[in-house]
Design an enzyme around this catalytic site. Structure first.
Site, PDB file in Angstrom:
ATOM      1  N   GLN A 194      57.553 -46.075  59.080  1.00  0.00           N
ATOM      2  CA  GLN A 194      57.275 -45.891  57.586  1.00  0.00           C
ATOM      3  C   GLN A 194      57.147 -47.433  57.209  1.00  0.00           C
ATOM      4  O   GLN A 194      57.359 -48.547  57.614  1.00  0.00           O
ATOM      5  CB  GLN A 194      57.972 -45.193  56.842  1.00  0.00           C
TER       6      GLN A 194
ATOM      7  N   ASP B  99      69.624 -45.750  52.767  1.00  0.00           N
ATOM      8  CA  ASP B  99      69.743 -46.739  51.779  1.00  0.00           C
ATOM      9  C   ASP B  99      71.461 -46.643  51.611  1.00  0.00           C
ATOM     10  O   ASP B  99      71.930 -47.629  51.086  1.00  0.00           O
ATOM     11  CB  ASP B  99      69.168 -46.450  50.666  1.00  0.00           C
TER      12      ASP B  99
ATOM     13  N   THR C  51      63.382 -38.295  52.882  1.00  0.00           N
ATOM     14  CA  THR C  51      61.963 -38.503  52.182  1.00  0.00           C
ATOM     15  C   THR C  51      61.445 -36.956  51.967  1.00  0.00           C
ATOM     16  O   THR C  51      61.871 -36.068  52.376  1.00  0.00           O
ATOM     17  CB  THR C  51      61.237 -39.460  53.033  1.00  0.00           C
ATOM     18  N   ASP C  52      60.203 -37.250  51.382  1.00  0.00           N
ATOM     19  CA  ASP C  52      59.385 -36.027  51.008  1.00  0.00           C
ATOM     20  C   ASP C  52      59.068 -35.316  52.406  1.00  0.00           C
ATOM     21  O   ASP C  52      58.916 -35.772  53.466  1.00  0.00           O
ATOM     22  CB  ASP C  52      58.084 -36.249  50.315  1.00  0.00           C
TER      23      ASP C  52
ATOM     24  N   ASP D   8      66.687 -39.270  65.163  1.00  0.00           N
ATOM     25  CA  ASP D   8      66.069 -37.973  64.347  1.00  0.00           C
ATOM     26  C   ASP D   8      67.069 -37.194  64.044  1.00  0.00           C
ATOM     27  O   ASP D   8      67.935 -36.431  65.046  1.00  0.00           O
ATOM     28  CB  ASP D   8      64.896 -37.642  65.217  1.00  0.00           C
ATOM     29  N   GLY D   9      67.438 -36.857  62.792  1.00  0.00           N
ATOM     30  CA  GLY D   9      68.125 -35.953  62.355  1.00  0.00           C
ATOM     31  C   GLY D   9      68.111 -34.610  62.777  1.00  0.00           C
ATOM     32  O   GLY D   9      69.105 -33.714  62.958  1.00  0.00           O
TER      33      GLY D   9
ATOM     34  N   ASP E  79      69.617 -36.055  52.997  1.00  0.00           N
ATOM     35  CA  ASP E  79      69.024 -37.072  51.833  1.00  0.00           C
ATOM     36  C   ASP E  79      67.765 -37.607  52.464  1.00  0.00           C
ATOM     37  O   ASP E  79      67.895 -38.723  52.897  1.00  0.00           O
ATOM     38  CB  ASP E  79      69.936 -37.931  51.621  1.00  0.00           C
TER      39      ASP E  79
HETATM   40  N1  SAM Z   1      65.651 -38.936  48.652  1.00  0.00           N
HETATM   41  C1  SAM Z   1      64.948 -39.927  48.650  1.00  0.00           C
HETATM   42  C2  SAM Z   1      63.556 -40.071  47.986  1.00  0.00           C
HETATM   43  O1  SAM Z   1      62.923 -38.974  48.030  1.00  0.00           O
HETATM   44  O2  SAM Z   1      63.036 -41.047  47.434  1.00  0.00           O
HETATM   45  C3  SAM Z   1      65.089 -40.569  49.883  1.00  0.00           C
HETATM   46  C4  SAM Z   1      66.221 -41.795  50.164  1.00  0.00           C
HETATM   47  S1  SAM Z   1      66.433 -42.035  51.741  1.00  0.00           S
HETATM   48  C5  SAM Z   1      65.865 -43.735  51.961  1.00  0.00           C
HETATM   49  C6  SAM Z   1      65.432 -41.164  52.763  1.00  0.00           C
HETATM   50  C7  SAM Z   1      65.582 -41.587  54.368  1.00  0.00           C
HETATM   51  O3  SAM Z   1      65.229 -40.451  55.181  1.00  0.00           O
HETATM   52  C8  SAM Z   1      64.657 -42.606  54.706  1.00  0.00           C
HETATM   53  O4  SAM Z   1      65.539 -43.675  55.140  1.00  0.00           O
HETATM   54  C9  SAM Z   1      63.928 -42.037  56.142  1.00  0.00           C
HETATM   55  O5  SAM Z   1      64.012 -43.031  57.266  1.00  0.00           O
HETATM   56  C10 SAM Z   1      64.826 -40.857  56.456  1.00  0.00           C
HETATM   57  N2  SAM Z   1      64.332 -39.624  57.373  1.00  0.00           N
HETATM   58  C11 SAM Z   1      63.044 -39.263  57.078  1.00  0.00           C
HETATM   59  N3  SAM Z   1      62.816 -38.464  58.068  1.00  0.00           N
HETATM   60  C12 SAM Z   1      64.160 -38.456  58.863  1.00  0.00           C
HETATM   61  C13 SAM Z   1      64.612 -37.619  60.147  1.00  0.00           C
HETATM   62  N4  SAM Z   1      63.701 -36.727  60.661  1.00  0.00           N
HETATM   63  N5  SAM Z   1      65.864 -37.799  60.478  1.00  0.00           N
HETATM   64  C14 SAM Z   1      66.671 -38.821  59.855  1.00  0.00           C
HETATM   65  N6  SAM Z   1      66.228 -39.337  58.840  1.00  0.00           N
HETATM   66  C15 SAM Z   1      64.949 -39.415  58.427  1.00  0.00           C
END
Ligand code: SAM
Length: 282
Positions: free
Chosen positions: A37, A92, A164-165, A143-144, A162
């Site tokens: 990203q 974070d 991203t969108d 990857d979660g 927690d």
């Molecule tokens: N909730 C906050 C927002 O909507 O703005 C998000 C904060 S946190 C920084 C979101 C994290 O989700 C990111 O660091 C991203 O790398 C992680 N993420 C996205 N897809 C993922 C996945 N499939 N497995 C693990 N982490 C993931």
């Protein structure tokens, strides 16, 4: 989502709802395309540092406590005795810090796909990373979705998603298939909480389908807790909890006598957030 840094304002335009949110910035501190990203960090005039991923606000120094506390404490006070917590995303480290405030937690694992988010948080949001050296904390980068597929059955008490969108790497975190893996990984009293976007803008498109997906995955109860979050679209955000047992009740006495400080969460806030707005029942 579009960003606009003209005249030292960062604007996230939420075109689906004809709206935008802007913060005045003093300077751009960092800009990189990671393997997953586009990550930007700004210093703002009034909101502290700002992290942006793929053009969307992730967090600001001023208001992240609202989100991080509501992503953590309602779920942990709903589970009768949470010891093993897994955070999916949350790079974070702000949610991890809140989880580790619970003295009963024995192990908190954060699984974020992108190590760069954590390394940048260590530099630009050190206050969120202050518990990373806690012996109970473990950081894993991967990857979660894959991690959850491999998790031993019944090995987790609380899962906090927690993310991203629901686009890009996070898309699969909003699906019934993922929730099935979570259901299997959770013990008999297991609780999952997932950030579920804006009640105002995403009730029909995300919150309702999330309830269906969680129930179809086997969870017997779910509830959405709204809370204020100024830097996200509409300024109003939500966390959706699901459990193998009812999640409308929580350990009220324990929340009232919690042994750690919070800035937003308390037992009254938790009870209030459980009161569904009328349109949630439509
Ligand atoms: N909730 C906050 C927002 O909507 O703005 C998000 C904060 S946190 C920084 C979101 C994290 O989700 C990111 O660091 C991203 O790398 C992680 N993420 C996205 N897809 C993922 C996945 N499939 N497995 C693990 N982490 C993931």
């Amino acid at each position: 989502m579009i960003k606009d840094t003209d005249n030292n304002w960062f604007t996230e335009i939420h075109s689906q709802a004809g709206s935008a949110f802007s913060l005045q910035v003093r300077e751009k501190l960092h800009d990189e395309q990671s393997a997953y990203q586009h990550i930007e960090i700004y210093a703002t005039t009034h909101f502290g540092n700002l992290m942006v991923i793929d053009g969307c606000y992730m967090l600001t120094g001023l208001d992240n406590f609202l989100y991080h506390e509501m992503m953590c404490h309602p779920a942990l006070f709903t589970h009768p005795d949470p010891k093993r917590v897994v955070i999916i995303g949350g790079g974070d480290c702000g949610t991890l810090r809140e989880v580790l405030k619970h003295p009963g937690v024995e192990h908190a694992l954060q699984v974020d796909i992108d190590e760069r988010v954590t390394r940048l948080a260590e530099t630009y949001f050190p206050e969120l990373c202050e518990s990373n050296d806690d012996p109970r904390a473990e950081l894993y980068f991967g990857d979660g979705i894959e991690w959850m597929k491999q998790a031993p059955a019944g090995s987790v008490d609380v899962i906090i998603v927690d993310s991203t969108d629901p686009v890009g790497p996070a898309e699969g975190l909003f699906t019934e298939t993922f929730f099935r893996s979570c259901h299997s990984a959770l013990g008999a009293d297991g609780v999952i909480v997932q950030q579920s976007e804006s009640p105002l803008f995403h009730y029909d498109s995300i919150i309702k389908p999330m309830h269906k997906a969680m129930r179809d995955a086997g969870f017997s109860d779910c509830v959405t807790l709204p809370f204020p979050q100024p830097c996200y679209p509409s300024g109003w955000w939500s966390a959706t909890l699901a459990g193998k047992r009812p999640v409308q009740e929580f350990r009220t006495a324990a929340a009232q006598s919690k042994t750690f400080t919070t800035r937003y969460y308390n037992a009254g806030i938790h009870a209030g957030a459980l009161a569904a707005p009328e349109f949630f029942n439509s």
